[in-house]
Motif scaffolding. Structure first.
Motif, PDB file in Angstrom:
ATOM      1  N   GLY A  38       0.923  -1.139  -0.060  1.00 14.36           N
ATOM      2  CA  GLY A  38       0.010  -0.118  -0.193  1.00 14.36           C
ATOM      3  C   GLY A  38       0.779   1.208   0.099  1.00 14.36           C
ATOM      4  N   PHE A  39       1.829   1.251   0.779  1.00 15.18           N
ATOM      5  CA  PHE A  39       2.589   2.238   0.868  1.00 15.18           C
ATOM      6  C   PHE A  39       3.422   2.509  -0.472  1.00 15.18           C
ATOM      7  N   ALA A  40       3.838   1.481  -1.206  1.00 18.12           N
ATOM      8  CA  ALA A  40       4.597   1.427  -2.408  1.00 18.12           C
ATOM      9  C   ALA A  40       3.675   2.211  -3.481  1.00 18.12           C
ATOM     10  N   ILE A  41       2.392   1.620  -3.652  1.00 23.35           N
ATOM     11  CA  ILE A  41       1.292   2.292  -4.402  1.00 23.35           C
ATOM     12  C   ILE A  41       0.989   3.642  -4.268  1.00 23.35           C
ATOM     13  N   LEU A  57       3.029   5.884  -2.782  1.00 33.97           N
ATOM     14  CA  LEU A  57       4.210   6.760  -3.025  1.00 33.97           C
ATOM     15  C   LEU A  57       4.325   6.601  -4.472  1.00 33.97           C
ATOM     16  N   TRP A  58       3.959   5.812  -5.326  1.00 35.90           N
ATOM     17  CA  TRP A  58       4.071   5.773  -6.881  1.00 35.90           C
ATOM     18  C   TRP A  58       3.067   6.862  -7.530  1.00 35.90           C
ATOM     19  N   CYS A  59       1.646   6.863  -6.917  1.00 32.19           N
ATOM     20  CA  CYS A  59       0.806   7.761  -7.454  1.00 32.19           C
ATOM     21  C   CYS A  59       1.159   9.220  -7.254  1.00 32.19           C
ATOM     22  N   ILE A  60       1.553   9.262  -5.923  1.00 29.83           N
ATOM     23  CA  ILE A  60       1.833  10.788  -5.342  1.00 29.83           C
ATOM     24  C   ILE A  60       3.160  11.160  -6.303  1.00 29.83           C
ATOM     25  N   GLY A  61       3.783  10.207  -6.448  1.00 26.41           N
ATOM     26  CA  GLY A  61       5.233  10.629  -7.415  1.00 26.41           C
ATOM     27  C   GLY A  61       4.895  11.317  -8.600  1.00 26.41           C
ATOM     28  N   HIS A  62       3.880  10.772  -9.324  1.00 29.02           N
ATOM     29  CA  HIS A  62       3.527  11.496 -10.524  1.00 29.02           C
ATOM     30  C   HIS A  62       3.098  12.794 -10.619  1.00 29.02           C
ATOM     31  N   TYR A  63       2.583  13.339  -9.511  1.00 28.73           N
ATOM     32  CA  TYR A  63       2.126  14.977  -9.315  1.00 28.73           C
ATOM     33  C   TYR A  63       3.202  15.679  -8.696  1.00 28.73           C
ATOM     34  N   ASP A 108       8.838  18.934  -8.321  1.00 30.16           N
ATOM     35  CA  ASP A 108      10.123  18.798  -8.068  1.00 30.16           C
ATOM     36  C   ASP A 108      10.871  17.567  -8.578  1.00 30.16           C
ATOM     37  N   GLU A 109      11.963  17.557  -9.335  1.00 28.24           N
ATOM     38  CA  GLU A 109      12.549  16.337  -9.669  1.00 28.24           C
ATOM     39  C   GLU A 109      13.088  15.449  -8.726  1.00 28.24           C
ATOM     40  N   ILE A 110      13.520  15.903  -7.616  1.00 35.97           N
ATOM     41  CA  ILE A 110      14.233  15.398  -6.806  1.00 35.97           C
ATOM     42  C   ILE A 110      13.267  14.828  -5.612  1.00 35.97           C
ATOM     43  N   VAL A 111      12.312  15.386  -5.362  1.00 43.65           N
ATOM     44  CA  VAL A 111      11.241  14.733  -4.586  1.00 43.65           C
ATOM     45  C   VAL A 111      10.693  13.613  -5.292  1.00 43.65           C
ATOM     46  N   ARG A 112      10.666  13.733  -6.572  1.00 45.37           N
ATOM     47  CA  ARG A 112       9.763  12.736  -7.284  1.00 45.37           C
ATOM     48  C   ARG A 112      10.910  11.341  -7.553  1.00 45.37           C
ATOM     49  N   PHE A 113      12.029  11.790  -7.571  1.00 43.27           N
ATOM     50  CA  PHE A 113      12.965  10.673  -7.414  1.00 43.27           C
ATOM     51  C   PHE A 113      12.955   9.978  -6.304  1.00 43.27           C
ATOM     52  N   LEU A 114      12.826  10.810  -5.056  1.00 42.68           N
ATOM     53  CA  LEU A 114      12.829  10.248  -3.698  1.00 42.68           C
ATOM     54  C   LEU A 114      11.631   9.236  -3.553  1.00 42.68           C
ATOM     55  N   GLY A 115      10.513   9.708  -4.091  1.00 45.40           N
ATOM     56  CA  GLY A 115       9.373   9.164  -4.005  1.00 45.40           C
ATOM     57  C   GLY A 115       9.223   7.693  -4.647  1.00 45.40           C
ATOM     58  N   PHE A 116       9.915   8.011  -6.048  1.00 45.43           N
ATOM     59  CA  PHE A 116       9.821   6.683  -6.830  1.00 45.43           C
ATOM     60  C   PHE A 116      10.845   5.736  -6.113  1.00 45.43           C
ATOM     61  N   LEU A 147      11.734   5.320  -2.990  1.00 45.11           N
ATOM     62  CA  LEU A 147      11.007   4.775  -1.788  1.00 45.11           C
ATOM     63  C   LEU A 147       9.860   3.741  -2.250  1.00 45.11           C
ATOM     64  N   SER A 148       9.073   4.087  -3.357  1.00 41.55           N
ATOM     65  CA  SER A 148       8.344   3.231  -3.557  1.00 41.55           C
ATOM     66  C   SER A 148       8.876   1.980  -4.109  1.00 41.55           C
ATOM     67  N   LEU A 149       9.831   1.871  -4.947  1.00 46.81           N
ATOM     68  CA  LEU A 149      10.569   0.507  -5.228  1.00 46.81           C
ATOM     69  C   LEU A 149      11.175  -0.166  -3.845  1.00 46.81           C
ATOM     70  N   ALA A 150      11.469   0.482  -2.907  1.00 41.40           N
ATOM     71  CA  ALA A 150      12.241  -0.140  -1.814  1.00 41.40           C
ATOM     72  C   ALA A 150      10.751  -0.778  -1.088  1.00 41.40           C
ATOM     73  N   PHE A 151       9.832  -0.215  -0.920  1.00 37.38           N
ATOM     74  CA  PHE A 151       8.637  -0.605  -0.207  1.00 37.38           C
ATOM     75  C   PHE A 151       8.219  -1.898  -1.189  1.00 37.38           C
TER      76      PHE A 151
END
Length: 89
Positions: A10-13, A15-21, A24-32, A34-38
């Protein structure tokens, strides 16, 4: 173990959805990232049957990249970004 797996998934999904919106590229990269790590944590903690189901879902889930959305007249039926596809007029 099932609840840990479902929580991590659930956390991975989320963060993946939030990352698309994110603008900032750095926040997007960190979100993606973390999503992969989860997602990897969920796959490690999952029971065998759920691992097979997750792997099959990852393999057979239709991809719809921006190039496919601009070239094809209609996206796959389960495409999460279907509203960005060209209409089939």
């Amino acid at each position: 173990m099932l609840w840990i797996t479902l929580t991590l998934l659930g956390f991975a999904i989320a963060l993946w959805c939030i990352g698309h919106y994110q603008a900032d590229e750095i926040v997007r990269f960190l979100g993606f990232s973390l999503s992969l790590a989860f997602l990897m944590g969920a796959l490690v903690a999952a029971p065998w049957v759920l691992k097979c189901a997750l792997f099959l879902a990852l393999i057979f889930y239709p991809s719809c990249t921006p190039e496919e959305r601009s070239l094809k007249p209609a996206c796959p039926r389960l495409c999460p970004l279907r509203r960005q596809c060209q209409s089939a007029r």
